[in-house]
Design a protein around this motif. Sequence first.
Motif, mmCIF file in Angstrom:
data_model
loop_
_atom_site.group_PDB
_atom_site.id
_atom_site.type_symbol
_atom_site.label_atom_id
_atom_site.label_comp_id
_atom_site.label_asym_id
_atom_site.label_seq_id
_atom_site.Cartn_x
_atom_site.Cartn_y
_atom_site.Cartn_z
ATOM 1 N N TRP A 1 37.060 -5.325 2.929
ATOM 2 C CA TRP A 1 36.442 -5.291 1.609
ATOM 3 C C TRP A 1 35.877 -6.658 1.258
ATOM 4 C CZ3 TRP A 1 35.501 -0.790 -0.599
ATOM 5 C CH2 TRP A 1 36.240 0.311 -0.175
ATOM 6 N N GLN A 2 34.813 -6.655 0.470
ATOM 7 C CA GLN A 2 34.207 -7.906 0.038
ATOM 8 C C GLN A 2 33.606 -7.759 -1.350
ATOM 9 O OE1 GLN A 2 30.579 -8.754 2.493
ATOM 10 N NE2 GLN A 2 31.157 -6.854 3.511
ATOM 11 N N VAL A 3 33.377 -8.884 -1.990
ATOM 12 C CA VAL A 3 32.643 -8.904 -3.252
ATOM 13 C C VAL A 3 31.175 -8.753 -2.868
ATOM 14 C CG1 VAL A 3 32.026 -10.298 -5.268
ATOM 15 C CG2 VAL A 3 34.376 -10.381 -4.356
ATOM 16 N N PRO A 4 30.444 -7.822 -3.493
ATOM 17 C CA PRO A 4 29.048 -7.605 -3.102
ATOM 18 C C PRO A 4 28.164 -8.798 -3.454
ATOM 19 C CG PRO A 4 29.547 -6.397 -5.104
ATOM 20 C CD PRO A 4 30.858 -6.970 -4.607
ATOM 21 N N ASN A 5 27.120 -9.008 -2.658
ATOM 22 C CA ASN A 5 26.147 -10.023 -3.054
ATOM 23 C C ASN A 5 25.259 -9.428 -4.145
ATOM 24 O OD1 ASN A 5 23.784 -8.755 -1.887
ATOM 25 N ND2 ASN A 5 24.350 -9.596 0.107
ATOM 26 N N VAL A 6 24.374 -10.225 -4.667
ATOM 27 C CA VAL A 6 23.578 -9.793 -5.821
ATOM 28 C C VAL A 6 22.696 -8.582 -5.493
ATOM 29 C CG1 VAL A 6 21.652 -11.407 -5.477
ATOM 30 C CG2 VAL A 6 22.278 -10.697 -7.799
ATOM 31 N N LYS A 7 22.171 -8.516 -4.279
ATOM 32 C CA LYS A 7 21.323 -7.381 -3.891
ATOM 33 C C LYS A 7 22.145 -6.117 -3.671
ATOM 34 C CE LYS A 7 17.579 -10.102 -1.952
ATOM 35 N NZ LYS A 7 16.760 -10.399 -0.774
ATOM 36 N N ALA B 1 39.373 -9.352 -2.682
ATOM 37 C CA ALA B 1 38.625 -8.576 -1.679
ATOM 38 C C ALA B 1 39.261 -8.743 -0.305
ATOM 39 C CB ALA B 1 37.162 -9.027 -1.648
ATOM 40 N N ASN B 2 39.580 -9.955 0.041
ATOM 41 C CA ASN B 2 40.190 -10.248 1.342
ATOM 42 C C ASN B 2 41.541 -9.548 1.513
ATOM 43 O OD1 ASN B 2 40.132 -11.707 3.874
ATOM 44 N ND2 ASN B 2 41.795 -12.940 3.009
ATOM 45 N N ASN B 3 42.280 -9.394 0.413
ATOM 46 C CA ASN B 3 43.612 -8.802 0.461
ATOM 47 C C ASN B 3 43.621 -7.288 0.265
ATOM 48 O OD1 ASN B 3 44.757 -11.316 0.865
ATOM 49 N ND2 ASN B 3 45.110 -11.669 -1.313
ATOM 50 N N SER B 4 42.523 -6.703 -0.141
ATOM 51 C CA SER B 4 42.488 -5.269 -0.429
ATOM 52 C C SER B 4 42.641 -4.440 0.842
ATOM 53 C CB SER B 4 41.184 -4.895 -1.134
ATOM 54 O OG SER B 4 41.179 -3.504 -1.405
ATOM 55 N N ARG B 5 43.375 -3.363 0.723
ATOM 56 C CA ARG B 5 43.562 -2.408 1.822
ATOM 57 C C ARG B 5 43.229 -0.997 1.348
ATOM 58 N NH1 ARG B 5 43.167 -6.619 3.599
ATOM 59 N NH2 ARG B 5 44.519 -7.765 4.986
ATOM 60 N N LEU B 6 42.388 -0.890 0.335
ATOM 61 C CA LEU B 6 42.000 0.404 -0.227
ATOM 62 C C LEU B 6 41.477 1.329 0.865
ATOM 63 C CD1 LEU B 6 41.469 2.213 -2.728
ATOM 64 C CD2 LEU B 6 39.222 1.136 -2.884
ATOM 65 N N GLY B 7 41.951 2.558 0.868
ATOM 66 C CA GLY B 7 41.498 3.552 1.837
ATOM 67 C C GLY B 7 41.870 3.217 3.269
ATOM 68 N N ARG C 1 32.227 -2.397 1.061
ATOM 69 C CA ARG C 1 32.286 -2.666 2.495
ATOM 70 C C ARG C 1 31.194 -1.838 3.149
ATOM 71 N NH1 ARG C 1 34.735 1.551 5.239
ATOM 72 N NH2 ARG C 1 35.217 0.231 7.014
ATOM 73 N N TYR C 2 30.696 -2.314 4.286
ATOM 74 C CA TYR C 2 29.706 -1.539 5.037
ATOM 75 C C TYR C 2 30.406 -0.551 5.948
ATOM 76 C CZ TYR C 2 25.692 -4.090 3.381
ATOM 77 O OH TYR C 2 24.706 -4.597 2.577
#
Length: 178
Positions: free
Chosen positions: A96-102, A85-91, A169-170
Amino acid sequence: MQIKLLIATFLFSSVAFAQQCASDTSVPLSTPDERFIVNEDGTVCDTKTDIMWQRCTFGFVFNAETGSCDNKEQQLNWQQALTAANNSRLGGHDDWQVPNVKELATIVERSCEDPAINATVFLGNHSGNYWTSTTYAKDISRAWTYQFADGLNDRSSSKTSDAFVRLMRYTFCPQSEK
């Protein structure tokens, strides 16, 4: 209409699966198509939550020309998922992050199973476990996962085990024109 949706889902997904959705139209969809803006860069914007998602499971690469996911999905351990997630540059985005459970719960399609996700919007889906960034409070060597066979998060997984990942990501999502 439902047959067309099923055919389109099969044709535009690189993974064949036997997704089953409730045929009772009185049950509202939890993730209807019109809630999402599908972008040509391999992202999807959720107008209800202002979360941008990877359209394909991590490891796949979205092919805008074919509308499908190319390459191969990856299962990662929890730390590898956080690093990816930290290394992603998508779009062109670097947050980018791994989503929390909610957050991950917001894309579970409650009327479908195997996988329990909107397979028109999200591609390259699996029925297995997907990581969340939420550590299991009773044992910090574990984290919550969502199992997309039925959309339940009734389990935690060892952080050293492998699971699928869908990054988020938000952002501000303009309202859909649909």
